[in-house]
Write an enzyme that holds these catalytic residues in place. Sequence first.
Site, PDB file in Angstrom:
ATOM      1  N   GLY A 196       0.826  -1.112   0.045  1.00  0.00           N
ATOM      2  CA  GLY A 196       0.300  -0.267  -0.098  1.00  0.00           C
ATOM      3  C   GLY A 196       0.915   1.191  -0.154  1.00  0.00           C
ATOM      4  O   GLY A 196       2.266   1.647   0.189  1.00  0.00           O
ATOM      5  N   THR A 242      -4.761  -3.232   5.435  1.00  0.00           N
ATOM      6  CA  THR A 242      -3.923  -1.886   4.515  1.00  0.00           C
ATOM      7  C   THR A 242      -4.361  -0.868   4.314  1.00  0.00           C
ATOM      8  O   THR A 242      -3.513   0.042   4.326  1.00  0.00           O
ATOM      9  CB  THR A 242      -3.751  -3.082   3.201  1.00  0.00           C
ATOM     10  OG1 THR A 242      -3.094  -4.864   3.430  1.00  0.00           O
ATOM     11  CG2 THR A 242      -2.257  -2.630   2.608  1.00  0.00           C
ATOM     12  N   GLU A 246      -3.079   3.138   5.361  1.00  0.00           N
ATOM     13  CA  GLU A 246      -2.820   4.250   4.074  1.00  0.00           C
ATOM     14  C   GLU A 246      -4.035   4.992   4.500  1.00  0.00           C
ATOM     15  O   GLU A 246      -3.049   6.278   4.067  1.00  0.00           O
ATOM     16  CB  GLU A 246      -3.048   3.244   2.963  1.00  0.00           C
ATOM     17  CG  GLU A 246      -1.963   2.164   2.165  1.00  0.00           C
ATOM     18  CD  GLU A 246      -0.510   1.911   2.692  1.00  0.00           C
ATOM     19  OE1 GLU A 246      -0.366   3.463   2.578  1.00  0.00           O
ATOM     20  OE2 GLU A 246       0.164   1.267   2.786  1.00  0.00           O
ATOM     21  N   HIS A 255       3.810   6.205  11.253  1.00  0.00           N
ATOM     22  CA  HIS A 255       3.733   4.950  11.694  1.00  0.00           C
ATOM     23  C   HIS A 255       3.737   4.808  13.697  1.00  0.00           C
ATOM     24  O   HIS A 255       4.701   5.992  13.962  1.00  0.00           O
ATOM     25  CB  HIS A 255       5.406   3.987  11.865  1.00  0.00           C
ATOM     26  CG  HIS A 255       5.151   3.835   9.415  1.00  0.00           C
ATOM     27  ND1 HIS A 255       5.700   3.883   8.169  1.00  0.00           N
ATOM     28  CD2 HIS A 255       3.209   2.957   8.870  1.00  0.00           C
ATOM     29  CE1 HIS A 255       5.034   3.241   7.668  1.00  0.00           C
ATOM     30  NE2 HIS A 255       3.868   3.167   8.148  1.00  0.00           N
ATOM     31  N   TRP A 257       5.403   3.199  15.614  1.00  0.00           N
ATOM     32  CA  TRP A 257       7.077   3.792  15.878  1.00  0.00           C
ATOM     33  C   TRP A 257       7.848   4.487  15.593  1.00  0.00           C
ATOM     34  O   TRP A 257       9.008   4.979  15.902  1.00  0.00           O
ATOM     35  CB  TRP A 257       8.500   2.193  16.037  1.00  0.00           C
ATOM     36  CG  TRP A 257       7.815   1.922  14.379  1.00  0.00           C
ATOM     37  CD1 TRP A 257       9.348   2.318  13.466  1.00  0.00           C
ATOM     38  CD2 TRP A 257       6.958   1.286  13.158  1.00  0.00           C
ATOM     39  NE1 TRP A 257       9.155   2.195  12.415  1.00  0.00           N
ATOM     40  CE2 TRP A 257       8.075   1.304  12.061  1.00  0.00           C
ATOM     41  CE3 TRP A 257       6.229   1.390  13.013  1.00  0.00           C
ATOM     42  CZ2 TRP A 257       7.588   1.248  10.831  1.00  0.00           C
ATOM     43  CZ3 TRP A 257       5.151   0.659  12.018  1.00  0.00           C
ATOM     44  CH2 TRP A 257       5.882   0.732  11.015  1.00  0.00           C
ATOM     45  N   ASP A 266       6.308   9.397  16.762  1.00  0.00           N
ATOM     46  CA  ASP A 266       5.269   9.505  15.786  1.00  0.00           C
ATOM     47  C   ASP A 266       3.758  11.338  16.114  1.00  0.00           C
ATOM     48  O   ASP A 266       3.406  10.416  15.518  1.00  0.00           O
ATOM     49  CB  ASP A 266       4.178   8.383  16.085  1.00  0.00           C
ATOM     50  CG  ASP A 266       3.167   8.304  17.286  1.00  0.00           C
ATOM     51  OD1 ASP A 266       3.525   8.581  17.842  1.00  0.00           O
ATOM     52  OD2 ASP A 266       2.374   7.737  16.839  1.00  0.00           O
ATOM     53  N   THR A 271       0.854   7.231  22.117  1.00  0.00           N
ATOM     54  CA  THR A 271       0.557   5.844  22.013  1.00  0.00           C
ATOM     55  C   THR A 271       2.070   5.786  22.026  1.00  0.00           C
ATOM     56  O   THR A 271       2.770   6.481  22.128  1.00  0.00           O
ATOM     57  CB  THR A 271       0.919   6.057  19.789  1.00  0.00           C
ATOM     58  OG1 THR A 271       1.501   7.276  19.756  1.00  0.00           O
ATOM     59  CG2 THR A 271      -0.680   5.212  19.708  1.00  0.00           C
TER      60      THR A 271
END
Length: 997
Positions: A196, A242, A246, A255, A257, A266, A271
Site C-alpha cells: 500500500g 491495509t 494507508e 507509523h 514507532w 510519531d 501511543t
Amino acid sequence: MRLTLLPPTTRTPGFRSAPEQMRIFCVSLILFLSFFSGAQNRCGSVFPEPEDFENWIHSKITEARIQRAFAENKAVVYEIPVVVHVMEPASGGSLNITDAAILRQIEILNEDFRRTNADASNTPAVFLPVAADVEVQFVLARQDPAGNPSNGIVRVRGTRDKYSATAHQRLLRSESYWPAEHYLNIHVLDLFSFLGYASFPVSDLPGINNGSSEYIWDGVLIDYLYFGENPTAPEFASFGRTATHEIGHYLGLRHIWGDGSCSIDDFVDDTPLADDDNGGLSSPCTFPSDDNNVCETDEMFQNYMDYTDDTCMNIFTEGQKTRIRTVLENSPRRISLLTSPGLSEPLRVSNDLAITKLLSPQQTECGNVITPSVQVTNFGDNAITSYDIILSNNSTVLQTVNQNSTLNVNESEIVLFNDELIDTVPEDLTFTVSNVNGTTDGNPSNSLTTVPLISTSSQSLPFSVNFEGTVDLQGQTGITHPWEIAIAPKESPSNNALQFKGFENTSAFGEATVIKTPVFNLSGINSAELAFSYAYAHVPGQFQDGFTLKYSTDCGLSFSDEFLFNSYGSELATTSSTSAPFVPADLTDWRDTIISITHIIQAGDASEVQFAFAGQNGGTNNLFLDDITILQTNINATDVGITNIDAPLTTCHNATGTSFTVRNVGYEQITELTYQYTISGNTVTETLDNLTLVSGEFRKINLAIPVNNGVNAVEFTITEVNGIADQNPSDNDTIVSLIKNDFEDTYPLLVDFEMSDFWQTASSNESQIWQRASVGSNGILLADAFSQTVTGTQSWFISPSLNTGMLDSAGLSFRASYASRTGFEDRLRVLMSIDCGESYGFELLDADSDSLAVVESSGSWIPASEADWKEFKLDLKSSIPWKDEIRIAFVFTNGNGNNLYIDDINIGIKPTKSNVGIFTVFPNPAHRKFNVAFDLNERDDVQIRIIDISGKVVFTRQLKNVLNQVYDFDAISQDGFYFVKITGRTISKTERLYIRR
C-alpha cells in the site's frame, strides 16, 4: 579513512529469517533523518519534515483545544467521499475485484474508524482508556465530477500490468483520477514493491506544502491482493486493514514507532514508544517478548499504524483521532472533502434514461451489415419499467426497440438492435431515448448520441497522409475536439500537422482520444512498416500526457493488447521542456519513428487491418503528429539480429548469468537458431529448435558463462537461421566485457574518497560519468552531468562484495550535493545485489533532480559550503538475511542536468540516537538495559570497562571492528553511579552512567 579488508565473520543469533523479513519490510520515504528500504514492502507512504508539518499541526491542535474550552460541542461525524479506480492489467484478464468486495472494504473502513469492528473486544485492557471512535465515515461517491450519478467505482484497462507507487503517479493520474479536492482516490492495482501507499496531507502554510504546490497525485494505492478480505493473500491473511493503515497516513498519521527507535516519535501522546515495527506478528496476538522491548513500554502492536498482520489490528487512539480530525479541519485537499459534491446525490429528475456508451457500430465498418447496440443507465429518481430507443439514419427511422424490463436507479443494461444493411456512402446513425415510462425523457441532454459511419472496403498499400490536403483518417477532429489540424513548422514554417491539444486542457483530463487510419488489406505481401513523425515538449513537474499506437485485425471491432508505440510524459518529449504552450519551431523539434508491422501480416488473416493513434490527455502540453506512411518493404525471409546484451557489470562468481536478445527481422517464422559465443579463445556452439519466432518478435537467450578474474571479452555470433546462413549477417555479431573481481569487505565501513578503496566504476556504454575528484581539499565522487550531453547513459559506482559481519541491522548513509537545472532531469538510484552483482533486485533509493537538489542553478554546479550538502539515510534491513555476496551500487542516469557530488558513504548499524559524537551512553539513567553508540572515523578494536565509584572494574568487554555501531548491555545489578570507560587505538574516553534497577 583507511579501508581494511577483513575476512567474513559469523552472524550473531537472533536475526530474522528471509521469509520473515519479506513480511516486515516497509519503505517510509521520510524526508528527514529516516531510512529507505527496497524489497517487497508493506507500506511506502511519504511524510513531510517534522519541524515544519508537526509545528503546524501542533498549533492547530492547541487552537482546537482552546475553542473547546469555551464551547462544549459534540464532535461531528465527518464523511469522506471515495472513488475506487480498479486498474485492470493492460495485457488482459481481470484483478477480480467485484463490486461486493469494494462495498465490503468500505464497510471495514467504517468499522475500523468508528470502532465498531468485531475485534475491538481484543484490545488489551491497558489501552482501552485511549481507544477511540474517530468519528469519520467513508462513502462511495454519489456523483462524478461532471455531476452525473455514480456508484463511486471506476474500472479502467490500464496501460501497464504492474505499477510503481512512486514512478507511475503521473501515469495513474492521466489514466484514471478524480479531483483530489473533492474525492479520496483509491487505486486498486497490481503494485510493485509495496502492499500500500498513501500521500500525506499538507499544511496550509506557504512554503511547506510537502514540496511543489503543484501536486502530482493525491490519494491511496492498494495492491489488489490486499484490498478487502482475502484470507489467502501471500504475505498474510488480508482483512482490509491495509486500506485502514494507508488512509491513516492520508489523514496525517505516521507509523506508530515513528520509523525510528525509542527516541523517534510519531507525535501522538497516547501511543507508547517503540523501537521498531511488529511486522509478522500474527495470531495469537500477544505482546512481543520483553527481550525485544528496549523502550520498556507496552508496545501497542494492535494499532492500525503498526505492521502487525491484519488479524491483530484493532485500535486507533484518542490522540490519533485528534490528529486526523485536525487534518480534516485544516489541511488543503482534506478540508474540502467535507463539503464535496461527491457526498450529495445529484439533482435527479424522474424518467431520466441516459445513453452512456455506444457499443456498435464503430466509426469504421467493413462489410455492409452491422449490429447496433448501446448501453443505457437510469440516472433518474425512480425505477424505469419501459422505454423506447430509436435508431435513425439522417432523420430516417430505421428501427425502434421497445424495452419492458425494470431498470432501477443507477442500473445499466445493453440494448441490442437487429442487423442493419448499410450503404457504401457515409451516413450518420443516431440513437435516441424516447417514451420513458410512457412519457417523455426527463433529461433530454443525455438521451442522444450520433456516430458518423463509413462503410469501406479494405485499402491496399501504400498509404500516406501529411495533413496538407485531404485527410483520410477517422475520429473527432476540429477546433471543438482534442485533435485538430494546425500549423506546426517542420521542413517549412507553414507545415500542417495534426495537433492533440493537451496544454492545460484539464476539462478532459485523463481522456484518451483516438484517431484511426482506414482499414487495409495486407494479405499477399511479405513485409511492411509504418512510419510517422511526432513532436512534444513536456512541462517540468507536471502530469503525464501520453501517445500510443495499437492495431486491429478485425476492422476495428477490437484492438490488440500489444502497443506498437507507447510513451508518456518526459519520455515522450522530443525537445527541451517548456512551461509555455508547445508548438515545434523547426525540424529539430520532431522525431521520426519507423515500426515493423510484418509480424501482423505473418500472424494470420491480414485482410482487415486498422491502426489507431491515441492521445492521452494529462493536461500538460500539445502533441503533434505528421507524415503517417504505411509501405510494403522488401526484407529478407530469414534474418535474425542481436539487439541487446544483458550482462552483470561485475561479479565474483566463476560463471556469470548473461543473456542476449535476438529479433526476427525477416518475414518468415524462425523455428531453429544456431549461435556461438567465444571467451578466452574457447568457442561454444548451441542450437535452439522448436522455436516459434514470428516476424518482429524478440527472444531472450539466457546463458551461464565461465569467467576468469579481470576483464573477459565475450563475442556472440549467430551462425545459422532455420538451418541455413542468415541472409543479413551485418547484425549477427556483438562483443561484451564481463568483469570478475573477488574483492571483499565487511560492515561497518566508510568510503570518504580520501584514501584508496575497492569500489569500482562501470558504464552502460563507453561514456563513464562517475569520476573521483576533489572539491578544495576534500575528496569526492563526481557525476559530471553538466558537460555530458549524451543523455541516457547509466554510470555505476559499485562496492566490493560485502558481508554483514556481526551486525543484525544496518543502514547506509551518504552526503550529496546537487543543483537542479530547469528543463533537465537527472536520476540517482541506489541498488543492492545479494548475488555479488549478478542482479540488483533491491532498490534502496530512486531520486530525481527535485529530490536531489539543494538549490537551482543554470551553471555548472560546485558546492561551496556545508549548506550545499544534504544527507540521505537508507535502511539495509533487506541485507540482513544474506551473509555475504552483497553489493551496493550508486547508479546515475545522465540527463545533462547538473553535477552530482557524493561523499562519506557510510554503512553500519542503523542509528538509534542522534548526536552520537565519538561515543555516547543511553538511556541515562538506565533501567535494566543501556546502549553504547559509536561514530568513529575509522575502524578500531575497543575495550569497554564499567567502573564503580570505588574504582573497581565490574565489567569488561572487547569489541572488534568498531566504527558506527550501537551495542546493547544488561545493566549492573546494583543501583548507583558508574563510569563507562572506552579505550582503543584511536579513542580513550569516559562517560558517567546512573543505573536504576
